[in-house]
Design a protein around this motif. Sequence first.
Motif, PDB file in Angstrom:
ATOM      1  N   ASP A   1      32.370  53.188  59.440  1.00 58.13           N
ATOM      2  CA  ASP A   1      31.015  52.854  60.425  1.00 58.13           C
ATOM      3  C   ASP A   1      31.610  54.601  61.636  1.00 58.13           C
ATOM      4  OD1 ASP A   1      33.701  53.068  61.324  1.00 58.13           O
ATOM      5  OD2 ASP A   1      34.091  50.902  61.271  1.00 58.13           O
ATOM      6  N   ASP A   2      31.085  54.121  62.879  1.00 62.41           N
ATOM      7  CA  ASP A   2      31.506  55.401  63.476  1.00 62.41           C
ATOM      8  C   ASP A   2      32.837  55.433  64.230  1.00 62.41           C
ATOM      9  OD1 ASP A   2      28.517  55.529  63.319  1.00 62.41           O
ATOM     10  OD2 ASP A   2      28.166  54.435  65.571  1.00 62.41           O
ATOM     11  N   SER A   3      34.193  54.638  63.398  1.00 61.35           N
ATOM     12  CA  SER A   3      35.197  55.255  63.851  1.00 61.35           C
ATOM     13  C   SER A   3      35.546  56.452  63.530  1.00 61.35           C
ATOM     14  CB  SER A   3      36.094  53.808  63.462  1.00 61.35           C
ATOM     15  OG  SER A   3      35.658  54.098  62.026  1.00 61.35           O
ATOM     16  N   LEU A   4      37.147  56.789  63.879  1.00 62.01           N
ATOM     17  CA  LEU A   4      37.356  58.101  62.991  1.00 62.01           C
ATOM     18  C   LEU A   4      38.250  57.528  62.499  1.00 62.01           C
ATOM     19  CD1 LEU A   4      37.341  60.775  66.601  1.00 62.01           C
ATOM     20  CD2 LEU A   4      35.349  60.360  64.472  1.00 62.01           C
ATOM     21  N   THR A   5      38.925  57.953  61.156  1.00 63.96           N
ATOM     22  CA  THR A   5      40.162  57.657  60.707  1.00 63.96           C
ATOM     23  C   THR A   5      40.835  58.624  61.411  1.00 63.96           C
ATOM     24  OG1 THR A   5      39.590  56.758  59.042  1.00 63.96           O
ATOM     25  CG2 THR A   5      41.717  57.621  58.573  1.00 63.96           C
ATOM     26  N   ALA A   6      42.309  58.422  61.703  1.00 59.22           N
ATOM     27  CA  ALA A   6      43.193  59.909  62.320  1.00 59.22           C
ATOM     28  C   ALA A   6      44.543  59.262  61.714  1.00 59.22           C
ATOM     29  CB  ALA A   6      43.658  59.269  63.664  1.00 59.22           C
ATOM     30  N   VAL A   7      44.912  60.186  60.721  1.00 55.48           N
ATOM     31  CA  VAL A   7      46.654  61.152  60.303  1.00 55.48           C
ATOM     32  C   VAL A   7      47.031  62.924  60.519  1.00 55.48           C
ATOM     33  CG1 VAL A   7      47.682  61.999  57.949  1.00 55.48           C
ATOM     34  CG2 VAL A   7      45.918  60.211  57.645  1.00 55.48           C
ATOM     35  N   ALA A   8      48.543  62.005  60.955  1.00 53.14           N
ATOM     36  CA  ALA A   8      49.301  63.265  60.881  1.00 53.14           C
ATOM     37  C   ALA A   8      49.314  64.037  60.022  1.00 53.14           C
ATOM     38  CB  ALA A   8      50.214  62.607  61.794  1.00 53.14           C
ATOM     39  N   PHE A   9      49.356  65.532  60.397  1.00 52.36           N
ATOM     40  CA  PHE A   9      49.738  66.105  59.472  1.00 52.36           C
ATOM     41  C   PHE A   9      50.388  67.496  60.109  1.00 52.36           C
ATOM     42  CE2 PHE A   9      46.175  65.210  56.730  1.00 52.36           C
ATOM     43  CZ  PHE A   9      46.513  64.504  55.795  1.00 52.36           C
TER      44      PHE A   9
ATOM     45  N   SER B   1      49.753  68.500  63.540  1.00 57.48           N
ATOM     46  CA  SER B   1      48.371  68.293  64.422  1.00 57.48           C
ATOM     47  C   SER B   1      48.128  66.799  63.500  1.00 57.48           C
ATOM     48  CB  SER B   1      47.313  69.189  63.368  1.00 57.48           C
ATOM     49  OG  SER B   1      47.611  70.303  63.829  1.00 57.48           O
ATOM     50  N   ILE B   2      46.716  66.431  64.188  1.00 58.65           N
ATOM     51  CA  ILE B   2      46.480  64.866  63.918  1.00 58.65           C
ATOM     52  C   ILE B   2      44.778  65.376  62.961  1.00 58.65           C
ATOM     53  CG2 ILE B   2      45.318  63.245  64.932  1.00 58.65           C
ATOM     54  CD1 ILE B   2      47.983  63.579  65.121  1.00 58.65           C
ATOM     55  N   ALA B   3      44.398  64.920  62.028  1.00 54.39           N
ATOM     56  CA  ALA B   3      43.559  64.932  61.477  1.00 54.39           C
ATOM     57  C   ALA B   3      42.150  64.057  61.554  1.00 54.39           C
ATOM     58  CB  ALA B   3      42.938  65.298  59.996  1.00 54.39           C
ATOM     59  N   LEU B   4      40.905  64.331  61.825  1.00 59.63           N
ATOM     60  CA  LEU B   4      40.118  62.825  62.124  1.00 59.63           C
ATOM     61  C   LEU B   4      39.830  63.498  61.370  1.00 59.63           C
ATOM     62  CD1 LEU B   4      40.048  63.778  66.049  1.00 59.63           C
ATOM     63  CD2 LEU B   4      41.570  61.995  64.771  1.00 59.63           C
ATOM     64  N   ARG B   5      39.089  61.857  60.289  1.00 60.98           N
ATOM     65  CA  ARG B   5      38.066  62.148  59.745  1.00 60.98           C
ATOM     66  C   ARG B   5      36.872  60.742  60.588  1.00 60.98           C
ATOM     67  NH1 ARG B   5      33.793  62.847  56.489  1.00 60.98           N
ATOM     68  NH2 ARG B   5      34.292  63.460  53.875  1.00 60.98           N
ATOM     69  N   GLY B   6      35.032  61.210  60.037  1.00 58.22           N
ATOM     70  CA  GLY B   6      34.919  60.695  60.540  1.00 58.22           C
ATOM     71  C   GLY B   6      33.366  60.680  59.680  1.00 58.22           C
ATOM     72  N   ARG B   7      32.021  60.058  60.003  1.00 60.16           N
ATOM     73  CA  ARG B   7      31.207  60.324  59.589  1.00 60.16           C
ATOM     74  C   ARG B   7      30.230  61.626  59.617  1.00 60.16           C
ATOM     75  NH1 ARG B   7      27.952  57.070  55.676  1.00 60.16           N
ATOM     76  NH2 ARG B   7      26.656  57.320  56.646  1.00 60.16           N
TER      77      ARG B   7
ATOM     78  N   ALA C   1      34.275  66.108  60.358  1.00 59.21           N
ATOM     79  CA  ALA C   1      36.059  66.396  60.071  1.00 59.21           C
ATOM     80  C   ALA C   1      36.811  67.075  61.097  1.00 59.21           C
ATOM     81  CB  ALA C   1      36.065  66.576  58.695  1.00 59.21           C
ATOM     82  N   ALA C   2      38.608  67.079  61.429  1.00 57.67           N
ATOM     83  CA  ALA C   2      38.438  67.957  62.282  1.00 57.67           C
ATOM     84  C   ALA C   2      39.844  67.796  63.109  1.00 57.67           C
ATOM     85  CB  ALA C   2      37.523  68.202  64.180  1.00 57.67           C
TER      86      ALA C   2
ATOM     87  N   HIS D   1      35.357  61.137  72.031  1.00 57.03           N
ATOM     88  CA  HIS D   1      34.251  60.850  72.905  1.00 57.03           C
ATOM     89  C   HIS D   1      33.871  59.757  73.005  1.00 57.03           C
ATOM     90  CE1 HIS D   1      31.471  62.872  75.558  1.00 57.03           C
ATOM     91  NE2 HIS D   1      30.423  62.695  74.696  1.00 57.03           N
ATOM     92  N   GLY D   2      34.493  58.761  72.456  1.00 52.37           N
ATOM     93  CA  GLY D   2      34.356  57.097  72.618  1.00 52.37           C
ATOM     94  C   GLY D   2      34.497  56.333  71.419  1.00 52.37           C
ATOM     95  N   ARG D   3      34.573  57.379  70.966  1.00 51.31           N
ATOM     96  CA  ARG D   3      34.828  56.187  69.373  1.00 51.31           C
ATOM     97  C   ARG D   3      35.562  56.509  69.563  1.00 51.31           C
ATOM     98  NH1 ARG D   3      32.473  61.583  65.951  1.00 51.31           N
ATOM     99  NH2 ARG D   3      33.245  62.683  67.044  1.00 51.31           N
ATOM    100  N   SER D   4      36.271  54.507  68.588  1.00 53.34           N
ATOM    101  CA  SER D   4      37.423  54.278  68.046  1.00 53.34           C
ATOM    102  C   SER D   4      38.127  55.165  67.258  1.00 53.34           C
ATOM    103  CB  SER D   4      37.101  52.459  67.602  1.00 53.34           C
ATOM    104  OG  SER D   4      36.335  52.434  66.672  1.00 53.34           O
ATOM    105  N   VAL D   5      39.450  55.702  67.179  1.00 53.20           N
ATOM    106  CA  VAL D   5      40.430  56.135  66.424  1.00 53.20           C
ATOM    107  C   VAL D   5      41.210  55.251  65.834  1.00 53.20           C
ATOM    108  CG1 VAL D   5      41.951  57.823  65.805  1.00 53.20           C
ATOM    109  CG2 VAL D   5      40.044  58.092  67.398  1.00 53.20           C
ATOM    110  N   GLU D   6      41.020  54.933  64.372  1.00 53.58           N
ATOM    111  CA  GLU D   6      41.824  54.379  63.473  1.00 53.58           C
ATOM    112  C   GLU D   6      42.942  54.774  62.900  1.00 53.58           C
ATOM    113  OE1 GLU D   6      41.119  50.590  63.599  1.00 53.58           O
ATOM    114  OE2 GLU D   6      39.402  50.896  64.288  1.00 53.58           O
ATOM    115  N   PRO D   7      44.594  54.848  63.678  1.00 55.68           N
ATOM    116  CA  PRO D   7      45.324  55.734  62.935  1.00 55.68           C
ATOM    117  C   PRO D   7      45.964  55.068  61.629  1.00 55.68           C
ATOM    118  CG  PRO D   7      46.177  55.153  65.282  1.00 55.68           C
ATOM    119  CD  PRO D   7      45.172  54.616  64.755  1.00 55.68           C
ATOM    120  N   VAL D   8      46.123  56.167  60.641  1.00 56.86           N
ATOM    121  CA  VAL D   8      46.531  55.953  59.554  1.00 56.86           C
ATOM    122  C   VAL D   8      48.484  56.060  59.811  1.00 56.86           C
ATOM    123  CG1 VAL D   8      46.688  55.553  56.853  1.00 56.86           C
ATOM    124  CG2 VAL D   8      44.673  55.690  58.231  1.00 56.86           C
TER     125      VAL D   8
END
Length: 367
Positions: A143-151, A154-160, A163-164, A176-183
């Motif tokens: 979907d349009d959410s972002l997956t977030a993982v701490a390395f 820094s926080i790695a963000l992955r979306g459709r 990636a940043a 920018h308004g998208r939901s962030v799903e922390p892992v």
Amino acid sequence: MKPTRLILIPALAGDPAPYLIIGAGGYVLERGQLAMDAVERPEPMRTVAVAPGADVLVRWLDLPPGSAAQQRTAALWALKDDLAVAPDRLSVALGPVPAAGEPRLAAVVGLSLLDAWTDYLAGLGVRADVLVPDVLTLTEPSDDSLTAVAFGTSIALRGRRFAASVQPDLVDLVAHGRSVEPVDDPASVERALVQAALNPPIDLTPARVREKAESRRGWNRAAALAAAVVVSPLVLMIAGAGRDEMAAARADDQARAEIARVDPELARTPDPVAALRGRVRAAPPPGGVMAATAALFTAVEGVPDAELDMLVVDPEDGMKASVTHPDYGDVKLIDSAMRASGLTVTETGTEDDAGRVVSDITIGAAR
């Protein structure tokens, strides 16, 4: 299937590197850490290294048909406004060829950083067969959410097709308004790393090998690495216009982290960035002092009525000179002539003297 070793390259070179040994079926056979001072060297095996994603620019691009080399060139051109480094100091890696009409994954990283990572791994006694940025080890959400993982920090963000890696306080800005799903579950992160090790989404290593020879200009290796650190990681305009101050602060923080990675002694100074810039300015120019002196004499002689008044070479301050000339634009002519020899001229002071111009300049390596 032979086992695969996965290594996480830390943000600081003095830190140990966590690793996994992955066996058939994706099972983890061993977990541990590799350290520089270890007596025993690791067993040779296929090795996948995961690099800090904050140092890699990742984009999905619409590229024209062509060879891999042509598409890498096209990727650099498409990203020219997002990069703060000259193209000849960058390496581009491309993901798998997509279906017709789909954008292609591209990753850009500085050549000096690739060398630093390679040197770090060599210090551990290993060589990477594949090099992947940590942000691309995360699974792309549906979907349009972002997956977030701490390395690290820094926080790695992955979306459709996104990636940043960013600092924690920039997550909401980048989302920018998208939901962030922390892992936060270590087991879930480990499964993603295992899958990335077995099926890497991209490999930065081949681009480094192909382009490294072309990128070298005769620099002293240490001076080249130091100069790259000043502008590394790539300054990404991820937040858009009007957010330059945040981007600059982020670049400064990460530059300091890279300085600590390369030279812990510099990191202990009150202002490591200023100390590093001073070291770069004082580094011997390409070809040595004699070659630089000859090039300077030739460049000054090429400007009508210009004279070289003084030339000083100091181990602490580098190579400096004073030139008297008729017009203010003459220094640009001297700089242009020096660049043909791989050198550059920086004007540090100017004054008028009886109708003529006296300019103080510093001679260094062209970037």
